[in-house]
Structure formats: structure tokens, C-alpha cells
Design an enzyme around this catalytic site. Structure first.
Site, PDB file in Angstrom:
ATOM      1  N   THR A  83       0.822  -1.216   0.000  1.00 35.39           N
ATOM      2  CA  THR A  83       0.000   0.000   0.000  1.00 35.39           C
ATOM      3  C   THR A  83       0.851   1.258   0.000  1.00 35.39           C
ATOM      4  O   THR A  83       0.454   2.289  -0.526  1.00 35.39           O
ATOM      5  CB  THR A  83      -0.939  -0.023   1.227  1.00 35.39           C
ATOM      6  OG1 THR A  83      -1.784  -1.143   1.099  1.00 35.39           O
ATOM      7  CG2 THR A  83      -1.789   1.230   1.334  1.00 35.39           C
ATOM      8  N   ASP A 112       0.243  -6.648   5.003  1.00 34.57           N
ATOM      9  CA  ASP A 112      -0.411  -7.949   5.251  1.00 34.57           C
ATOM     10  C   ASP A 112       0.583  -9.012   5.713  1.00 34.57           C
ATOM     11  O   ASP A 112       0.285  -9.802   6.608  1.00 34.57           O
ATOM     12  CB  ASP A 112      -1.112  -8.454   3.975  1.00 34.57           C
ATOM     13  CG  ASP A 112      -2.351  -7.651   3.637  1.00 34.57           C
ATOM     14  OD1 ASP A 112      -2.750  -6.799   4.457  1.00 34.57           O
ATOM     15  OD2 ASP A 112      -2.921  -7.870   2.548  1.00 34.57           O
TER      16      ASP A 112
HETATM   17  N1  ASP Z   1      -2.710  -5.621   0.722  1.00 31.87           N
HETATM   18  C1  ASP Z   1      -1.674  -4.690   1.085  1.00 31.87           C
HETATM   19  C2  ASP Z   1      -0.364  -5.433   1.113  1.00 31.87           C
HETATM   20  O1  ASP Z   1      -0.047  -6.095   2.055  1.00 31.87           O
HETATM   21  C3  ASP Z   1      -1.979  -4.036   2.378  1.00 31.87           C
HETATM   22  C4  ASP Z   1      -0.971  -3.025   2.849  1.00 31.87           C
HETATM   23  O2  ASP Z   1       0.109  -2.854   2.344  1.00 31.87           O
HETATM   24  O3  ASP Z   1      -1.307  -2.322   3.840  1.00 31.87           O
HETATM   25  O4  ASP Z   1       0.374  -5.366   0.194  1.00 31.87           O
END
Ligand code: ASP
Length: 361
Positions: A52, A132
Site C-alpha cells: 500500500t 499484510d
Molecule cells: N494488501 C496490502 C499489502 O499487504 C496491504 C498493505 O500494504 O497495507 O500489500
């Protein structure tokens, strides 16, 4: 009412007293207060993997964005203050949602860091990563990097295009920690929302808020405030230069499946996992418990089976185990217990030997 009036009176008195005291006393000069300085000890290498923090979406919104879009260079350009902390070097390792991180990426990260760490001009490393699975990458690297130089992992909960994106501050604070002499020898760290966590304890605890990274009952190890780094705790378990695990000649890790137990869970899942894996971790209920049906299948398994818990906090010790052929995960979460088992299986499948590792690492 009378009580309220007297409380107010006492408060007013105290405030007057304090103000008077402060006004009458010489303010501490900076020399009297020991505040850790940002140390410009060498280059900080930023290894970007996506997540993210590199996400782009509709302006102002926090969900429905594309993770892993901005490059390492984009992330660095967004925080010009980094130049005041240390010279920066960028390496784009991959650009993915962290649910797509693989053992291949882990091994590449470990080997890249191990090679670059030999350069005396490099002070430390920051890995930008999705939240994640950042705790998994952190724990894997904690067991496989062979340097005392700081290795810090960070990310963000809000994409770069959201209101009040948390990525730039997290990146800045991570570079401060990676450049700091205080962080040398502390193992792999995660820096997030002003707090520093050890790789072994850190975990994600919320699906959406900016304080999504925590360490449960183990707590944080330190704080970053205006670029200054303050440590209070450190890991007592083996890591980095004291770890036995070495992935320099390894192309892939053994396969370990995590099986989650819940009421009426079909033990056929265990049989399937055993057929397709080199080891199993069970996320049991409570102190690693499961049904009689599960017990009868687990007792027949011929591969190492580690018992962890679906509960966030607490430990599992050998006396908690329901089956003699299993291994207690101590307080490692199922996903971290799986990493230790994958590394252990590179060396041995002896249950007793693996059990010892869970109380060492
Ligand atoms: N789905 C994302 C990831 O882990 C969530 C994040 O980065 O906060 O890449």
C-alpha cells in the site's frame, strides 16, 4: 458542587504554582538533556517490494486502490527530508501486493542484504513492504540476514493518494532508525506509526487503521520522535549474526501448510496438507487444542507438526501438547511458526531438534 469548587481551587493553585516555578527556573539547556541525534553514519539502502505504501488510487480515498504501483524512486522523491538523514540508494526488488510475496523474494532479499552489508559505506537497510505479510518477511530476515547493520521494514495503511497518507512519515522514521547506531545489533525491526517493533513480536492487528501494526502483549521496543530514536526493549532470542540459518545457497524453502482449527473442522484438510507439504502448523484453539477427530489424524502424521494457536497472545509449551509426535510453537503465531519450520526443515526433520529451535529463535 462544593467538592467540584474545591477541586477547581486546588487545580488553580497547582497551575499557578507550576507556572511560577517554571517561570522562575532556568530552562534546561540542550546540553543538559540527552536527546539521541540522527546519526549520519552512511548510506541507507531502500529495497522496495510494493504494498500500500506504493499504492495509487482515487484521490483522497483509502480503499479500492492499486498496491505496488509507485517505484522505490517515487517513494524517495516524496520525502525530500530523507536527504538530511543519510545518502539514499534505491533498489526495486519487486512491486507486488504483499500477499504475493514468495520464498523467492525472501531469499533474494536476504542474499542482497548480506552482499551489500559488506560495503563499509552502507549504514543500514529499509524494506518497503505491504502490511499484510510484513511480519513474515521480517521474521524470515531476522533468522537469515548475517549482519549487525540495522534492517528495518515499513509500509503504510493508506495509499499514497489518500488524505493524510502514512507512508512518507513511516519511510522517514524507518530511515532514521536504519541510520541510527542505536539500532545496530537489534535484529530486524519494523517501524510503523512512530513505534519500533522486533521482527519476532510484531504482527498486524487491524484491517484498516493506521495503528494496524502492534506486538500484542510483548509491546513495542522503541519510539521515533522528530527523527530521534529511543530504544527501551530488545529481543532475547537468537537472530541475524547469531542465527544458524543460512539461505545463501538455497533456491526454495520446504513447503509448510498452516491448518486452522474451528468447531467441526474437517480433519481431511490435515490429510490433504500432509500429502502436499513437508511440515504442518496447526492453528489450534486456546493453548493449541483441537477435537478428538483431529487428534486421531495428527497422531498418524509422519511429517513434523507444530502446534500454535489461533489466539494472538500466550505461549504453548510441550506440556500443552495433545499428541506426542508434535512440537510446541512457544509464542510464535502460526504464520511465524511456519517460517521457523521451513528453515528448520532445511537442516533436519528430527522432532526433538526442531522443538529446541522453537525456544531458541
Ligand atoms: N494488501 C496490502 C499489502 O499487504 C496491504 C498493505 O500494504 O497495507 O500489500
Amino acid at each position: 458542587m462544593k467538592k467540584l469548587v474545591s477541586v477547581l481551587a486546588v487545580t488553580a493553585l497547582l497551575l499557578t504554582g507550576l507556572t511560577g516555578c517554571a517561570a522562575g527556573k532556568k530552562k534546561s539547556s540542550p546540553a543538559e538533556v540527552s536527546v539521541p541525534e540522527v546519526t549520519k553514519s552512511g548510506t541507507v539502502v531502500i529495497l522496495a517490494t510494493g504494498g500500500t505504501i506504493a499504492g495509487v488510487g482515487e484521490a483522497g480515498m483509502t480503499a479500492g486502490y492499486e498496491p505496488g504501483t509507485l517505484t522505490a524512486q517515487d517513494l524517495i522523491s516524496a520525502v525530500p527530508q530523507l536527504e538530511d538523514v543519510a545518502p539514499i540508494e534505491a533498489v526495486q526488488v519487486c512491486n507486488v501486493n504483499s500477499d504475493d510475496i514468495t520464498d523467492d523474494v525472501w531469499i533474494t532479499l536476504a542474499n542482497t542484504i548480506n552482499e551489500m552489508a559488506a560495503d563499509p559505506d552502507i549504514a543500514g537497510f529499509v524494506i518497503t513492504h505491504g502490511t499484510d505479510t510484513m511480519e513474515e518477511t521480517a521474521y524470515f530476515l531476522n533468522l537469515t540476514v548475517k549482519t549487525d547493520k540495522p534492517v528495518v521494514i515499513t509500509g503504510s495503511m493508506r495509499p499514497s493518494t489518500s488524505i493524510s497518507a502514512d507512508g512518507p512519515m513511516n519511510l522517514y522514521e524507518s530511515v532514521c532508525v536504519a541510520a541510527s547506531k542505536e539500532a545496530v545489533g537489534k535484529g530486524v525491526l519494523v517501524v510503523f506509526s512512530d513505534l519500533i517493533y522486533t521482527a519476532r513480536s510484531v504482527t498486524k492487528t487491524s484491517t484498516y487503521n493506521v495503528m494496524a501494526i502492534s506486538a500484542g502483549e510483548m509491546g513495542a521496543s522503541g519510539v521515533v520522535r522528530d527523527g530521534a530514536v529511543y530504544f527501551y526493549e530488545q529481543s532475547t532470542r537468537r537472530h541475524t549474526t547469531a542465527s544458524r540459518f543460512d539461505v545463501s545457497g538455497v533456491n526454495a524453502l520446504p513447503k509448510v501448510s498452516v491448518v486452522y482449527f474451528s468447531v467441526d473442522a474437517d480433519p481431511g484438510i490435515l490429510t490433504y496438507a500432509a500429502k502436499n507439504s513437508d511440515g504442518i502448523v496447526i492453528a489450534g484453539a486456546g493453548a493449541g487444542e483441537f477435537s478428538e477427530e483431529y487428534i486421531s489424524v495428527v497422531e498418524g502424521l509422519k511429517i513434523p507438526v507444530v502446534i500454535s494457536s489461533r489466539i494472538d497472545d500466550g505461549i504453548i509449551i510441550p506440556s500443552n501438547l495433545l499428541c506426542d509426535n508434535t512440537i510446541a510453537a512457544d509464542n510464535l503465531s502460526p504464520q511465524k511458526a511456519a517460517i521457523l519450520l521451513r528453515l528448520a526443515l532445511l537442516e533436519t526433520s528430527d522432532t526433538e531438534e526442531i522443538q529446541k529451535m522453537y525456544f531458541e529463535y
